[in-house]
Design a protein around this motif. Structure first.
Motif, PDB file in Angstrom:
ATOM      1  N   ALA A   1       0.828  -1.207   0.000  1.00 12.43           N
ATOM      2  CA  ALA A   1       0.000   0.000   0.000  1.00 12.43           C
ATOM      3  C   ALA A   1       0.861   1.254   0.000  1.00 12.43           C
ATOM      4  CB  ALA A   1      -0.918   0.006   1.218  1.00 12.43           C
ATOM      5  N   GLY A   2       0.526   2.187  -0.906  1.00 11.49           N
ATOM      6  CA  GLY A   2       1.142   3.504  -0.880  1.00 11.49           C
ATOM      7  C   GLY A   2       2.514   3.627  -1.509  1.00 11.49           C
ATOM      8  N   ILE A   3       3.134   2.524  -1.900  1.00  9.79           N
ATOM      9  CA  ILE A   3       4.479   2.601  -2.486  1.00  9.79           C
ATOM     10  C   ILE A   3       4.348   2.817  -3.991  1.00  9.79           C
ATOM     11  CG2 ILE A   3       6.675   1.430  -2.808  1.00  9.79           C
ATOM     12  CD1 ILE A   3       6.048   2.193   0.090  1.00  9.79           C
ATOM     13  N   SER A   4       4.835   3.954  -4.468  1.00  4.33           N
ATOM     14  CA  SER A   4       4.635   4.341  -5.864  1.00  4.33           C
ATOM     15  C   SER A   4       5.482   3.520  -6.820  1.00  4.33           C
ATOM     16  CB  SER A   4       4.965   5.823  -6.049  1.00  4.33           C
ATOM     17  OG  SER A   4       6.365   6.028  -5.886  1.00  4.33           O
ATOM     18  N   ILE A   5       5.046   3.503  -8.057  1.00  3.54           N
ATOM     19  CA  ILE A   5       5.823   2.859  -9.115  1.00  3.54           C
ATOM     20  C   ILE A   5       7.195   3.512  -9.218  1.00  3.54           C
ATOM     21  CG2 ILE A   5       5.993   2.592 -11.626  1.00  3.54           C
ATOM     22  CD1 ILE A   5       2.958   2.124 -11.660  1.00  3.54           C
TER      23      ILE A   5
ATOM     24  N   ASP B   1     -27.244  13.910   7.245  1.00  3.77           N
ATOM     25  CA  ASP B   1     -26.143  13.624   8.172  1.00  3.77           C
ATOM     26  C   ASP B   1     -26.024  12.109   8.428  1.00  3.77           C
ATOM     27  OD1 ASP B   1     -28.489  13.269   9.549  1.00  3.77           O
ATOM     28  OD2 ASP B   1     -27.809  14.242  11.391  1.00  3.77           O
ATOM     29  N   GLY B   2     -26.515  11.309   7.485  1.00  2.00           N
ATOM     30  CA  GLY B   2     -26.539   9.858   7.670  1.00  2.00           C
ATOM     31  C   GLY B   2     -25.284   9.160   7.198  1.00  2.00           C
ATOM     32  N   LEU B   3     -25.467   7.992   6.583  1.00  2.00           N
ATOM     33  CA  LEU B   3     -24.343   7.118   6.259  1.00  2.00           C
ATOM     34  C   LEU B   3     -23.464   7.643   5.122  1.00  2.00           C
ATOM     35  CD1 LEU B   3     -22.962   4.427   6.904  1.00  2.00           C
ATOM     36  CD2 LEU B   3     -24.485   3.331   5.249  1.00  2.00           C
ATOM     37  N   ALA B   4     -24.065   8.231   4.092  1.00  2.00           N
ATOM     38  CA  ALA B   4     -23.288   8.649   2.917  1.00  2.00           C
ATOM     39  C   ALA B   4     -22.168   9.631   3.255  1.00  2.00           C
ATOM     40  CB  ALA B   4     -24.211   9.225   1.847  1.00  2.00           C
ATOM     41  N   PRO B   5     -22.440  10.721   3.998  1.00  3.32           N
ATOM     42  CA  PRO B   5     -21.332  11.627   4.332  1.00  3.32           C
ATOM     43  C   PRO B   5     -20.302  10.987   5.254  1.00  3.32           C
ATOM     44  CG  PRO B   5     -23.373  12.309   5.418  1.00  3.32           C
ATOM     45  CD  PRO B   5     -23.738  11.268   4.435  1.00  3.32           C
ATOM     46  N   LEU B   6     -20.736  10.081   6.120  1.00  4.65           N
ATOM     47  CA  LEU B   6     -19.797   9.382   6.995  1.00  4.65           C
ATOM     48  C   LEU B   6     -18.854   8.498   6.186  1.00  4.65           C
ATOM     49  CD1 LEU B   6     -18.789   8.559   9.795  1.00  4.65           C
ATOM     50  CD2 LEU B   6     -20.605   6.834   9.862  1.00  4.65           C
ATOM     51  N   ILE B   7     -19.408   7.747   5.235  1.00  4.88           N
ATOM     52  CA  ILE B   7     -18.584   6.891   4.379  1.00  4.88           C
ATOM     53  C   ILE B   7     -17.652   7.737   3.525  1.00  4.88           C
ATOM     54  CG2 ILE B   7     -18.639   5.301   2.417  1.00  4.88           C
ATOM     55  CD1 ILE B   7     -19.282   3.939   5.013  1.00  4.88           C
ATOM     56  N   SER B   8     -18.137   8.879   3.061  1.00  2.00           N
ATOM     57  CA  SER B   8     -17.299   9.775   2.263  1.00  2.00           C
ATOM     58  C   SER B   8     -16.090  10.233   3.065  1.00  2.00           C
ATOM     59  CB  SER B   8     -18.121  10.984   1.794  1.00  2.00           C
ATOM     60  OG  SER B   8     -17.316  11.837   1.006  1.00  2.00           O
ATOM     61  N   ARG B   9     -16.303  10.607   4.331  1.00  2.00           N
ATOM     62  CA  ARG B   9     -15.179  11.026   5.183  1.00  2.00           C
ATOM     63  C   ARG B   9     -14.250   9.858   5.474  1.00  2.00           C
ATOM     64  NH1 ARG B   9     -19.389  13.333   8.130  1.00  2.00           N
ATOM     65  NH2 ARG B   9     -18.953  12.018   9.966  1.00  2.00           N
ATOM     66  N   THR B  10     -14.831   8.671   5.630  1.00  2.00           N
ATOM     67  CA  THR B  10     -14.048   7.467   5.896  1.00  2.00           C
ATOM     68  C   THR B  10     -13.090   7.168   4.749  1.00  2.00           C
ATOM     69  OG1 THR B  10     -15.831   6.505   7.227  1.00  2.00           O
ATOM     70  CG2 THR B  10     -14.232   4.974   6.296  1.00  2.00           C
ATOM     71  N   VAL B  11     -13.615   7.164   3.543  1.00  2.00           N
ATOM     72  CA  VAL B  11     -12.804   6.862   2.363  1.00  2.00           C
ATOM     73  C   VAL B  11     -11.759   7.954   2.135  1.00  2.00           C
ATOM     74  CG1 VAL B  11     -12.892   6.579  -0.148  1.00  2.00           C
ATOM     75  CG2 VAL B  11     -14.561   5.409   1.310  1.00  2.00           C
ATOM     76  N   ALA B  12     -12.137   9.202   2.365  1.00  2.00           N
ATOM     77  CA  ALA B  12     -11.187  10.310   2.197  1.00  2.00           C
ATOM     78  C   ALA B  12     -10.022  10.174   3.172  1.00  2.00           C
ATOM     79  CB  ALA B  12     -11.900  11.646   2.386  1.00  2.00           C
ATOM     80  N   ALA B  13     -10.302   9.761   4.404  1.00  2.48           N
ATOM     81  CA  ALA B  13      -9.236   9.587   5.400  1.00  2.48           C
ATOM     82  C   ALA B  13      -8.289   8.461   4.997  1.00  2.48           C
ATOM     83  CB  ALA B  13      -9.847   9.299   6.770  1.00  2.48           C
ATOM     84  N   ALA B  14      -8.846   7.379   4.485  1.00  2.00           N
ATOM     85  CA  ALA B  14      -8.006   6.261   4.046  1.00  2.00           C
ATOM     86  C   ALA B  14      -7.158   6.666   2.851  1.00  2.00           C
ATOM     87  CB  ALA B  14      -8.875   5.046   3.703  1.00  2.00           C
ATOM     88  N   ARG B  15      -7.732   7.409   1.920  1.00  2.00           N
ATOM     89  CA  ARG B  15      -6.957   7.844   0.754  1.00  2.00           C
ATOM     90  C   ARG B  15      -5.812   8.772   1.181  1.00  2.00           C
ATOM     91  NH1 ARG B  15      -8.692  10.043  -5.211  1.00  2.00           N
ATOM     92  NH2 ARG B  15      -6.549  10.450  -5.885  1.00  2.00           N
ATOM     93  N   ALA B  16      -6.106   9.685   2.095  1.00  2.00           N
ATOM     94  CA  ALA B  16      -5.073  10.617   2.545  1.00  2.00           C
ATOM     95  C   ALA B  16      -3.906   9.864   3.178  1.00  2.00           C
ATOM     96  CB  ALA B  16      -5.667  11.616   3.539  1.00  2.00           C
ATOM     97  N   ARG B  17      -4.223   8.831   3.945  1.00  2.00           N
ATOM     98  CA  ARG B  17      -3.156   8.049   4.578  1.00  2.00           C
ATOM     99  C   ARG B  17      -2.370   7.263   3.539  1.00  2.00           C
ATOM    100  NH1 ARG B  17       1.020   7.829   7.442  1.00  2.00           N
ATOM    101  NH2 ARG B  17       1.428   5.839   8.506  1.00  2.00           N
ATOM    102  N   SER B  18      -3.042   6.741   2.522  1.00  2.00           N
ATOM    103  CA  SER B  18      -2.356   6.036   1.457  1.00  2.00           C
ATOM    104  C   SER B  18      -1.391   6.971   0.736  1.00  2.00           C
ATOM    105  CB  SER B  18      -3.371   5.465   0.456  1.00  2.00           C
ATOM    106  OG  SER B  18      -2.736   4.776  -0.592  1.00  2.00           O
ATOM    107  N   GLU B  19      -1.826   8.208   0.518  1.00  2.00           N
ATOM    108  CA  GLU B  19      -0.952   9.185  -0.143  1.00  2.00           C
ATOM    109  C   GLU B  19       0.247   9.515   0.735  1.00  2.00           C
ATOM    110  OE1 GLU B  19      -3.765  12.289  -0.814  1.00  2.00           O
ATOM    111  OE2 GLU B  19      -4.423  11.482  -2.755  1.00  2.00           O
ATOM    112  N   GLU B  20       0.041   9.605   2.058  1.00  2.00           N
ATOM    113  CA  GLU B  20       1.144   9.880   2.986  1.00  2.00           C
ATOM    114  C   GLU B  20       2.186   8.760   2.949  1.00  2.00           C
ATOM    115  OE1 GLU B  20      -0.551  10.342   6.831  1.00  2.00           O
ATOM    116  OE2 GLU B  20      -1.531  12.252   6.366  1.00  2.00           O
ATOM    117  N   LEU B  21       1.721   7.512   2.875  1.00  2.00           N
ATOM    118  CA  LEU B  21       2.641   6.380   2.842  1.00  2.00           C
ATOM    119  C   LEU B  21       3.518   6.397   1.601  1.00  2.00           C
ATOM    120  CD1 LEU B  21       0.304   3.493   4.085  1.00  2.00           C
ATOM    121  CD2 LEU B  21       2.299   4.414   5.283  1.00  2.00           C
ATOM    122  N   GLY B  22       3.000   6.995   0.531  1.00  2.00           N
ATOM    123  CA  GLY B  22       3.741   7.034  -0.720  1.00  2.00           C
ATOM    124  C   GLY B  22       4.731   8.173  -0.829  1.00  2.00           C
ATOM    125  N   GLN B  23       4.757   9.057   0.151  1.00  2.00           N
ATOM    126  CA  GLN B  23       5.656  10.222   0.088  1.00  2.00           C
ATOM    127  C   GLN B  23       7.078   9.865   0.532  1.00  2.00           C
ATOM    128  OE1 GLN B  23       3.689  13.276   2.344  1.00  2.00           O
ATOM    129  NE2 GLN B  23       2.040  13.499   0.847  1.00  2.00           N
TER     130      GLN B  23
END
Length: 271
Positions: A100-104, A249-271
């Protein structure tokens, strides 16, 4: 293509994901003799698998140049692994990474080869029910891609993306996604307990509900939205529940924040 022609294959990192893929390769036709597993501390189950399949297990790297190298190590140790691997990478070697996160670019820089495919599988690969996102470097040949397709298909379905950056989104949706589903089971069971069910009853109901719903998704090609509507009677209990889940304020915005947090961490791992 047939995996019978894919070897020799060197798997670096014989953890759960690496071994799930190795088992799938052998089941799909890769001869055990064409597979070498490298791990500094191989689990006993790895040794049993290798003995049964006729594969080799090593705690250090072999001296021979493999046709395919699969990198299944933790991102934190990738730098040192690449340095050790570099001397045995040949002109024809295809490198497939599931870290995860290691760039080509980092892999190319570390190994001195541009024939790299970066992937993100998920844990259902252990059952051949996974899905893998993949991106190929420009130097990857048509034959390389056929080999990668055959090897990744042993773990489940494949989604190729043209832009490598999209693998961070793949990681956030499907790579980490099984954990979201497992937590949903935990939360649904806890809600059942709050309504008077025993721990055992609530967990059994929640767990099998998710298993059954997943089976319906696999068996029915209808859109997920249509399957949801099929369960929802007007003014019924499901509609009452969905009014909460589908609120602003239900599930959709919560899942959106969840996925955004995971993506941000994946990008950090690749730096």
């Amino acid at each position: 293509m047939s995996l019978a022609d894919a070897g020799p294959v060197l798997l670096v990192g014989a953890g759960k994901m690496g071994m799930a893929m190795a088992q799938g390769w052998v089941k799909a036709g890769l001869p055990g003799a064409a597979l070498t597993l490298v791990d500094p501390q191989p689990h006993e189950s790895v040794k049993v698998f290798a003995e049964t399949a006729g594969a080799a297990v090593r705690t250090d790297l072999p001296g021979e140049t493999p046709r395919v190298v699969v990198l299944a190590v933790k991102p934190q140790v990738m730098g040192s692994v690449l340095g050790e691997l570099k001397p045995i990478i040949g002109d024809e070697t295809l490198v497939i990474s599931i870290a995860a996160g290691i760039s080509i670019a980092k892999i190319v820089d570390g190994l001195g080869t541009e024939r790299v495919v970066r992937t993100m599988p998920n844990t259902p690969a252990q059952l051949g029910k996974g899905i893998t996102g993949a991106a190929a470097a420009p130097a990857v040949t048509g034959k390389d891609r056929e080999i990668a397709d055959a090897m990744l298909a042993a773990a489940g379905e494949i989604v190729w993306v043209e832009a490598e950056q999209l693998l961070d989104a793949v990681t956030a949706v499907s790579g980490s996604g099984p954990a979201y589903v497992f937590y949903l089971v935990e939360a649904l069971a806890a809600a059942g307990v709050a309504q008077g069910l025993s721990d055992e009853q609530a967990m059994k109901l929640a767990r099998q509900t998710v298993v059954g719903a997943a089976a319906l998704l696999e068996a029915d090609a209808s859109e997920a939205a249509q399957l949801r509507k099929n369960v929802t009677s007007p003014a019924g209990t499901t509609e009452a529940a969905l009014n909460v889940l589908m609120a602003e304020d239900g599930l959709a915005p919560l899942i959106s924040r969840t996925v955004a947090a995971a993506r941000a961490r994946s990008e950090e791992l690749g730096q």
